[in-house]
Design a protein around this motif. Structure first.
Motif, PDB file in Angstrom:
ATOM      1  N   VAL A  61      62.157  33.620  55.070  1.00  0.00           N
ATOM      2  CA  VAL A  61      61.602  35.359  54.945  1.00  0.00           C
ATOM      3  C   VAL A  61      62.640  36.029  55.900  1.00  0.00           C
ATOM      4  O   VAL A  61      62.988  37.336  55.239  1.00  0.00           O
ATOM      5  N   SER A  62      63.697  35.978  56.648  1.00  0.00           N
ATOM      6  CA  SER A  62      64.510  36.743  57.300  1.00  0.00           C
ATOM      7  C   SER A  62      65.439  36.568  56.704  1.00  0.00           C
ATOM      8  O   SER A  62      66.402  38.181  56.804  1.00  0.00           O
ATOM      9  N   SER A  63      65.738  35.939  55.033  1.00  0.00           N
ATOM     10  CA  SER A  63      66.747  35.808  54.463  1.00  0.00           C
ATOM     11  C   SER A  63      66.214  37.444  53.491  1.00  0.00           C
ATOM     12  O   SER A  63      67.501  38.064  52.606  1.00  0.00           O
ATOM     13  N   VAL A  64      65.558  37.359  52.971  1.00  0.00           N
ATOM     14  CA  VAL A  64      64.611  38.623  52.650  1.00  0.00           C
ATOM     15  C   VAL A  64      64.685  39.817  53.518  1.00  0.00           C
ATOM     16  O   VAL A  64      65.301  40.750  52.670  1.00  0.00           O
ATOM     17  N   VAL A  65      63.562  39.865  54.646  1.00  0.00           N
ATOM     18  CA  VAL A  65      63.832  40.845  54.561  1.00  0.00           C
ATOM     19  C   VAL A  65      64.305  41.005  56.184  1.00  0.00           C
ATOM     20  O   VAL A  65      64.072  40.707  56.923  1.00  0.00           O
ATOM     21  N   THR A  66      64.948  41.771  56.483  1.00  0.00           N
ATOM     22  CA  THR A  66      66.116  41.349  57.148  1.00  0.00           C
ATOM     23  C   THR A  66      65.648  42.685  58.684  1.00  0.00           C
ATOM     24  O   THR A  66      66.205  42.868  60.026  1.00  0.00           O
ATOM     25  N   TYR A  67      64.867  43.525  58.358  1.00  0.00           N
ATOM     26  CA  TYR A  67      64.696  43.971  59.575  1.00  0.00           C
ATOM     27  C   TYR A  67      63.076  44.682  59.518  1.00  0.00           C
ATOM     28  O   TYR A  67      62.748  44.724  57.825  1.00  0.00           O
ATOM     29  N   LEU A  68      62.269  44.975  60.293  1.00  0.00           N
ATOM     30  CA  LEU A  68      60.819  45.354  60.000  1.00  0.00           C
ATOM     31  C   LEU A  68      60.968  47.117  60.871  1.00  0.00           C
ATOM     32  O   LEU A  68      60.870  47.330  61.917  1.00  0.00           O
ATOM     33  N   LYS A  69      60.076  48.645  60.090  1.00  0.00           N
ATOM     34  CA  LYS A  69      60.401  49.565  60.581  1.00  0.00           C
ATOM     35  C   LYS A  69      59.777  49.431  61.920  1.00  0.00           C
ATOM     36  O   LYS A  69      59.862  49.584  62.543  1.00  0.00           O
ATOM     37  N   ARG A  70      58.231  48.896  61.832  1.00  0.00           N
ATOM     38  CA  ARG A  70      57.393  49.240  62.455  1.00  0.00           C
ATOM     39  C   ARG A  70      56.166  48.002  62.390  1.00  0.00           C
ATOM     40  O   ARG A  70      55.270  48.108  61.553  1.00  0.00           O
ATOM     41  N   PRO A  71      56.799  46.934  63.293  1.00  0.00           N
ATOM     42  CA  PRO A  71      56.174  45.677  63.714  1.00  0.00           C
ATOM     43  C   PRO A  71      54.822  45.793  64.000  1.00  0.00           C
ATOM     44  O   PRO A  71      54.089  44.844  63.785  1.00  0.00           O
ATOM     45  N   GLU A  72      54.601  46.477  64.509  1.00  0.00           N
ATOM     46  CA  GLU A  72      52.702  47.003  64.860  1.00  0.00           C
ATOM     47  C   GLU A  72      51.988  47.102  63.508  1.00  0.00           C
ATOM     48  O   GLU A  72      50.675  46.441  63.388  1.00  0.00           O
ATOM     49  N   GLU A  73      52.597  47.231  62.730  1.00  0.00           N
ATOM     50  CA  GLU A  73      51.719  47.687  61.474  1.00  0.00           C
ATOM     51  C   GLU A  73      52.200  46.268  60.676  1.00  0.00           C
ATOM     52  O   GLU A  73      50.840  46.290  59.312  1.00  0.00           O
ATOM     53  N   THR A  74      53.055  45.366  60.536  1.00  0.00           N
ATOM     54  CA  THR A  74      52.718  44.114  60.097  1.00  0.00           C
ATOM     55  C   THR A  74      51.637  43.601  60.662  1.00  0.00           C
ATOM     56  O   THR A  74      51.343  42.882  60.402  1.00  0.00           O
ATOM     57  N   ASP A  75      52.068  43.320  62.213  1.00  0.00           N
ATOM     58  CA  ASP A  75      51.306  43.103  63.267  1.00  0.00           C
ATOM     59  C   ASP A  75      49.270  43.148  62.871  1.00  0.00           C
ATOM     60  O   ASP A  75      48.332  42.305  62.362  1.00  0.00           O
ATOM     61  N   SER A  76      48.578  43.985  62.578  1.00  0.00           N
ATOM     62  CA  SER A  76      47.600  44.606  61.218  1.00  0.00           C
ATOM     63  C   SER A  76      47.538  43.828  60.150  1.00  0.00           C
ATOM     64  O   SER A  76      46.585  43.810  60.195  1.00  0.00           O
ATOM     65  N   ILE A  77      48.781  44.147  59.133  1.00  0.00           N
ATOM     66  CA  ILE A  77      48.296  43.332  57.848  1.00  0.00           C
ATOM     67  C   ILE A  77      48.139  41.531  58.019  1.00  0.00           C
ATOM     68  O   ILE A  77      47.216  41.675  57.707  1.00  0.00           O
ATOM     69  N   LEU A  78      49.358  41.081  59.102  1.00  0.00           N
ATOM     70  CA  LEU A  78      48.719  39.606  59.272  1.00  0.00           C
ATOM     71  C   LEU A  78      47.166  39.505  59.994  1.00  0.00           C
ATOM     72  O   LEU A  78      46.150  38.395  59.642  1.00  0.00           O
ATOM     73  N   SER A  79      46.904  40.618  60.861  1.00  0.00           N
ATOM     74  CA  SER A  79      45.517  40.733  61.448  1.00  0.00           C
ATOM     75  C   SER A  79      44.008  40.634  60.501  1.00  0.00           C
ATOM     76  O   SER A  79      43.452  39.397  60.249  1.00  0.00           O
ATOM     77  N   PHE A  80      44.353  41.289  59.429  1.00  0.00           N
ATOM     78  CA  PHE A  80      43.993  41.726  58.251  1.00  0.00           C
ATOM     79  C   PHE A  80      44.089  40.487  57.371  1.00  0.00           C
ATOM     80  O   PHE A  80      42.464  40.128  56.863  1.00  0.00           O
ATOM     81  N   LEU A  81      44.474  39.817  57.194  1.00  0.00           N
ATOM     82  CA  LEU A  81      44.622  38.704  56.008  1.00  0.00           C
ATOM     83  C   LEU A  81      43.547  38.132  56.708  1.00  0.00           C
ATOM     84  O   LEU A  81      43.306  37.261  56.429  1.00  0.00           O
ATOM     85  N   GLN A  82      44.007  37.137  58.432  1.00  0.00           N
ATOM     86  CA  GLN A  82      43.891  36.738  58.918  1.00  0.00           C
ATOM     87  C   GLN A  82      42.399  36.982  58.564  1.00  0.00           C
ATOM     88  O   GLN A  82      40.860  35.875  58.877  1.00  0.00           O
ATOM     89  N   GLU A  83      41.591  37.804  59.196  1.00  0.00           N
ATOM     90  CA  GLU A  83      40.041  38.130  59.121  1.00  0.00           C
ATOM     91  C   GLU A  83      39.226  38.549  57.680  1.00  0.00           C
ATOM     92  O   GLU A  83      38.466  38.090  57.349  1.00  0.00           O
ATOM     93  N   SER A  84      40.376  38.258  57.018  1.00  0.00           N
ATOM     94  CA  SER A  84      39.432  38.331  55.853  1.00  0.00           C
ATOM     95  C   SER A  84      39.204  36.666  55.370  1.00  0.00           C
ATOM     96  O   SER A  84      39.249  36.207  53.991  1.00  0.00           O
ATOM     97  N   GLY A  85      40.314  36.089  55.820  1.00  0.00           N
ATOM     98  CA  GLY A  85      39.965  34.616  55.365  1.00  0.00           C
ATOM     99  C   GLY A  85      40.804  33.847  55.313  1.00  0.00           C
ATOM    100  O   GLY A  85      41.553  32.296  54.580  1.00  0.00           O
ATOM    101  N   PHE A  86      42.303  34.052  55.610  1.00  0.00           N
ATOM    102  CA  PHE A  86      43.681  33.639  54.983  1.00  0.00           C
ATOM    103  C   PHE A  86      43.793  32.402  56.661  1.00  0.00           C
ATOM    104  O   PHE A  86      43.855  32.913  57.788  1.00  0.00           O
TER     105      PHE A  86
END
Length: 384
Positions: A61-86
């Protein structure tokens, strides 16, 4: 390299201390950069330390995405996916296939997609499987092909969303949602219906061969014309199979397949008869067709006409089915253990389990060593 530089420094210090002062900085810098490992990517650190992803996934992943503008928003995305059954494995799969999901917009893109599926009646399990098979869905907006594509599939498969879900989960067919189905699939299906092909048969093929319906409509019409020219009856249940088989082969490969059949003794009428009875035979490799034909002819009990009448035999395995079963039957015939001699079609077309129960189990002392019984599944596997 580092050892060599150290020796050079020592030598210089002994011979010319003033020269060492001039060269210390570049030499030490070279020593440092030669021995230091490449610094880890901040994105890799984020995935490893903050979300416990595997090193493999973090590196990819780091070879494609070199930086994250807002890591806290990425946290929310991953948390939402987990809560959705992933599950963790689902998340790893999604992020590896589509790293851009980490920078997607949760409120404007991801959540509306999940709501769209849920409003249509998809279960959480269905959504997880569909998204996992095609994570690109998560970076597309509902109105951008996703919604129209779902509705197009619904019009083809019926109002039952379970059927649409089944189609999207079958063979990773969720990629269909990336395309405008109204451009190719719908026109192709309407044309095939006009050729007397039933809606139920078309729906069945959508599950198994979705790419076939995504071809340009002009190509589908060309395939139908070629099949018509072979004298195929449009009302035959094999008509759609014939069209799909033709579509899977170039004209050059088709000609090579015809030459192969001719070289083994099939006449042109024989070849057309085989194609009309079972078109998928022509999708079998040339080596397999040749091996099976030679096997039956070598027995001295069959000729070309036998294969023309029973083309399904050309789909079987010589090593795993034909040869072992022939050996069994030869042993039984030699010892006069059969009250009634079965036909070749009966011998070779029975399932392994039924063949075992009929011709092996009652004569286990004579032919049992030719088979291995899989006790866990209560089926018989033929030993080659």
């Amino acid at each position: 390299m580092a050892i060599y530089i150290c020796k050079s420094l020592i030598s210089l210090s002994l011979n010319n201390s003033s020269h060492l002062n001039k060269t210390r900085i570049p030499l030490l810098s070279l020593l440092f950069f030669s021995s230091s490992p490449k610094p880890p990517s901040p994105v890799a650190d984020y995935l490893l330390d903050r979300h416990k992803f595997s090193p493999e996934t973090a590196s990819k992943v780091s070879s494609v995405v070199t930086y994250l503008k807002r890591p806290e928003e990425t946290d929310s995305i991953l948390s939402f996916l987990q809560e959705s059954g992933f599950s963790d494995s689902h998340l790893e799969l999604v992020i590896k296939r589509m790293p851009q999901v980490l920078s997607a917009n949760l409120e404007r893109t991801i959540k509306p997609i999940f709501k769209f599926f849920q409003d249509l009646g998809f279960s959480s399990t269905d959504v997880v499987k569909i998204v996992s098979s095609n994570p690109q869905i998560l970076i597309r907006r509902v109105g951008n092909r996703l919604g129209p594509s779902i509705l197009a599939l619904k019009s083809v498969l019926g109002s039952n969303m379970h059927d649409v879900s089944r189609a999207l989960k079958a063979s990773g067919s969720a990629w269909l949602l990336r395309y405008d189905l109204a451009k190719n699939m719908i026109p192709n299906i309407e044309f095939l219906k006009s050729c007397s092909i039933s809606s139920s048969q078309i729906a069945g093929y959508v599950y198994i061969y979705p790419t076939f319906f995504m071809r340009k409509p002009t190509r589908i019409r060309e395939y139908v014309k070629r099949v018509d020219e072979m004298g195929f009856d449009r009302k035959s249940k094999m008509f759609l199979s014939a069209i799909r088989t033709i579509s899977s082969m170039t004209k050059e490969n088709w000609e090579l397949k015809l030459e192969l059949f001719k070289s083994m003794g099939f006449s042109e009428d024989d070849i057309l008869s085989v194609f009309r009875r079972l078109p998928q035979v022509f999708a079998v490799s040339e080596r397999k067709i040749k091996a099976i034909t030679q096997f039956f002819l070598s027995t001295g009990k069959c000729d070309i006409s036998f294969l023309v009448k029973n083309p399904n035999l050309l789909l079987l395995s010589v090593e795993n089915r034909l040869k072992p079963r022939l050996r069994v039957m030869e042993v039984l015939e030699k010892r006069n253990l059969l009250l009634k001699k079965p036909s070749f079609t009966t011998v070779f077309q029975r399932s392994d389990k039924k063949f075992f129960e009929k011709y092996v189990l009652p004569y286990s002392d004579e032919v049992g060593e030719l088979f291995v019984v899989n006790k866990a599944s209560s089926t018989a596997e033929i030993c080659a």
